[in-house]
Design a protein around this motif. Structure first.
Motif, short mmCIF file in Angstrom:
data_model
loop_
_atom_site.label_atom_id
_atom_site.label_comp_id
_atom_site.label_asym_id
_atom_site.label_seq_id
_atom_site.Cartn_x
_atom_site.Cartn_y
_atom_site.Cartn_z
N THR A 23 0.45 -1.05 -0.23
CA THR A 23 0.11 0.00 0.29
C THR A 23 0.70 1.10 0.23
O THR A 23 2.16 0.95 0.45
N THR A 24 0.40 2.13 -0.53
CA THR A 24 0.80 3.73 -0.70
C THR A 24 -0.80 4.66 -0.22
O THR A 24 -1.35 5.00 -0.48
N ASP A 25 0.25 5.75 -0.15
CA ASP A 25 -0.83 7.04 0.18
C ASP A 25 -1.91 6.77 1.87
O ASP A 25 -1.90 7.68 2.54
N SER A 26 -2.89 5.98 1.42
CA SER A 26 -3.76 5.24 2.51
C SER A 26 -3.64 4.32 2.93
O SER A 26 -3.53 3.55 1.79
N ASP A 27 -3.13 4.18 3.79
CA ASP A 27 -2.47 2.05 3.84
C ASP A 27 -4.01 1.66 4.50
O ASP A 27 -4.56 1.79 4.84
N SER A 30 3.93 8.50 3.29
CA SER A 30 3.83 9.38 3.95
C SER A 30 3.27 9.39 5.52
O SER A 30 2.23 8.25 5.24
N SER A 31 3.76 9.72 6.75
CA SER A 31 3.12 9.64 7.59
C SER A 31 1.82 10.59 8.11
O SER A 31 2.32 12.48 7.96
N ASN A 32 0.69 10.54 7.71
CA ASN A 32 -0.50 11.46 7.05
C ASN A 32 -0.72 12.47 8.61
O ASN A 32 -1.08 13.56 8.66
N VAL A 33 -0.53 11.42 9.59
CA VAL A 33 -0.80 11.90 11.12
C VAL A 33 0.22 13.65 11.20
O VAL A 33 0.26 14.71 11.17
N ASP A 34 1.82 12.70 10.92
CA ASP A 34 2.68 14.45 10.70
C ASP A 34 2.59 15.30 9.59
O ASP A 34 2.78 16.55 10.54
N ALA A 35 1.69 15.10 8.82
CA ALA A 35 1.30 15.63 6.70
C ALA A 35 0.41 16.96 8.12
O ALA A 35 0.47 18.03 8.01
N GLY A 36 -0.43 16.46 8.86
CA GLY A 36 -1.38 17.13 9.43
C GLY A 36 -1.01 18.23 10.73
O GLY A 36 -1.48 18.98 10.42
N LYS A 38 -10.93 30.41 12.43
CA LYS A 38 -11.77 29.17 12.18
C LYS A 38 -11.48 28.57 10.45
O LYS A 38 -11.41 29.34 10.04
N CYS A 39 -10.97 27.14 10.95
CA CYS A 39 -10.47 26.96 9.45
C CYS A 39 -11.52 26.03 8.88
O CYS A 39 -12.06 24.99 10.13
N LEU A 40 -11.57 25.58 7.47
CA LEU A 40 -12.54 24.68 7.26
C LEU A 40 -12.24 23.94 6.06
O LEU A 40 -11.14 24.78 5.87
N GLY A 41 -12.14 22.65 6.17
CA GLY A 41 -11.48 21.83 5.80
C GLY A 41 -11.51 21.26 4.72
O GLY A 41 -13.08 20.93 4.60
N PHE A 42 -11.35 20.80 3.33
CA PHE A 42 -12.17 20.02 1.97
C PHE A 42 -10.49 19.52 1.59
O PHE A 42 -9.79 19.01 1.65
N VAL A 43 -11.16 18.30 1.71
CA VAL A 43 -10.62 16.54 1.04
C VAL A 43 -11.57 15.68 -0.28
O VAL A 43 -12.77 15.92 -0.28
N GLY A 44 -10.55 15.15 -0.51
CA GLY A 44 -11.36 13.99 -1.27
C GLY A 44 -12.46 12.89 -1.01
O GLY A 44 -13.81 12.62 -1.32
N LEU A 45 -11.55 11.92 -0.04
CA LEU A 45 -11.98 10.46 0.44
C LEU A 45 -12.32 11.15 2.13
O LEU A 45 -11.34 10.60 2.21
N LEU A 46 -13.51 11.56 2.42
CA LEU A 46 -13.11 11.19 4.01
C LEU A 46 -13.18 10.24 4.57
O LEU A 46 -12.65 10.52 5.27
N GLY A 47 -13.56 8.48 3.75
CA GLY A 47 -13.62 7.62 4.09
C GLY A 47 -11.57 7.07 4.60
O GLY A 47 -11.32 6.03 4.84
N ALA A 48 -10.96 7.64 3.62
CA ALA A 48 -9.88 7.13 3.02
C ALA A 48 -8.69 7.46 4.52
O ALA A 48 -8.83 8.59 5.26
N ALA A 98 -6.91 10.89 4.66
CA ALA A 98 -7.82 11.99 4.38
C ALA A 98 -7.82 12.38 6.57
O ALA A 98 -8.21 13.16 7.07
N LYS A 99 -8.41 10.90 6.99
CA LYS A 99 -8.78 10.91 8.34
C LYS A 99 -7.29 11.50 9.34
O LYS A 99 -7.55 11.68 10.26
N GLU A 100 -6.00 10.67 8.88
CA GLU A 100 -5.17 11.04 10.23
C GLU A 100 -4.54 11.91 9.36
O GLU A 100 -4.09 13.02 10.72
#
Length: 320
Positions: A116-120, A132-138, A154-164, A167-169
């Motif tokens: 796997t890559t990008d999303s484990d 990547s470590s997506n947690v560290d990137a966040g 106040k921040c609002l986020g935008f992402v492609g796949l909320l379930g991936a 994204a979650k990390e």
């Protein structure tokens, strides 16, 4: 009648000869390794360059990068099933939604070497994750926001796949990084890798959430769509933008100061190192697989003063 029998015999012999030749050709084929992405995006162009470089060092293999027709679990699974049927020996995948794909990914892992890559998908039987470590990137995204917004907001986020998982990390990492500050990530909106919808999400937010002072693009194309929506609304520079990845629009915005900074990954390295890792693994060399089955390629923050050097490096990696 004899003529018909003779012609049929000739046709049968030709067919058998053709089948034999096909079998020989297939036997002589090089083993194929595939890099399967989660959807169409310019983000993966760097991975294409990584695959190309790895191909030059792996002449005994055929390397491919595959895009699903659409960003959906079912379509990505069908693509991988087809690759397995065609005899692919190893697949590296950025899973669209790992949590709902366990059975499908395990099916692939039972038939070929799965990475796997990008999303484990750590709950599956994949060999290893490289990315990547997506947690560290966040958390790095949080650092950008804190530097750009010392008085909070106040921040609002935008992402492609909320379930991936990626994204979650990233979202969780940013929330962790903002803990104890006056900055809050109030919501994240998904678009299923539909870029028109991605821009519309930003446009709708400008109307529905006038108190938002910061926008975060968690996927590579989200930041450009934020940029375009703010530009069209005449609000570039009045809302802090935190980016991910290195789309040219994103890098341009960082350089001109309308995007605070961006967290960049290294998909080139995922593909380059990943293909070489798979090839070694298939030859029986498992020394590249660490005990935790995680190979982390660091992310980094690119600010205004870093853009030119970073862009030059990207150009060099792609061979241009």
């Amino acid at each position: 009648m004899k003529s018909l029998i003779r012609n049929a015999s000739v046709a049968t012999a030709a067919l058998l000869l053709g089948l034999t030749a096909t079998a020989i050709a297939r036997a002589d084929d090089k083993p194929t390794l595939a890099f399967v992405v989660n959807g169409a995006s310019d983000f993966w162009k760097a991975a294409e360059a990584g695959v190309k470089k790895a191909q030059g060092e792996l002449p005994d293999y055929t390397l491919e990068l595959k895009y699903p027709e659409q960003s959906s679990v079912a379509i990505q699974q069908r693509l991988m099933d087809d690759l397995v049927t065609a005899g692919v020996k190893g697949i590296m995948v950025s899973a669209v939604d790992p949590k709902t794909s366990t059975d499908g990914l395990n099916k692939i892992a039972s038939q070929t070497a799965l990475f796997t890559t990008d999303s484990d998908a750590p709950q599956t039987k994949r060999v290893a994750y490289i990315g990547s470590s997506n947690v560290d990137a966040g958390k790095q995204a949080a650092e950008i926001a804190k530097k750009a917004m010392p008085d909070g907001g106040k921040c609002l986020g935008f992402v492609g796949l909320l379930g991936a998982d990626n994204a979650k990390e990233r979202i969780q990492g940013m929330k962790d990084g903002l803990a104890g500050t006056k900055i809050e990530l109030v919501d994240v909106r998904g678009d299923d890798i539909d870029q028109a919808r991605a821009k519309k999400n930003v446009e709708d937010a400008l109307v529905a959430s006038p108190d938002v002072t910061c926008m975060v693009g968690f996927y590579s194309y989200n930041t450009p769509r934020i940029y375009e929506a703010l530009r069209d609304a005449g609000k570039l520079g009045s809302i802090t933008v935190v980016g991910f990845d290195d789309d040219p629009i994103t890098l341009g915005g960082v350089k001109e100061g309308t995007i605070a900074a961006t967290v960049v990954q290294q998909p080139f390295e995922w593909a380059y190192q990943g293909m070489k890792l798979m090839a070694a693994y298939l030859k029986g060399d498992k020394s590249g697989i660490p005990a935790g089955n995680l190979i982390i390629i660091p992310t980094k923050i690119i600010g205004k003063d870093d853009v030119d050097a970073y862009a030059a490096n990207l150009k060099a990696m792609s061979g241009n």
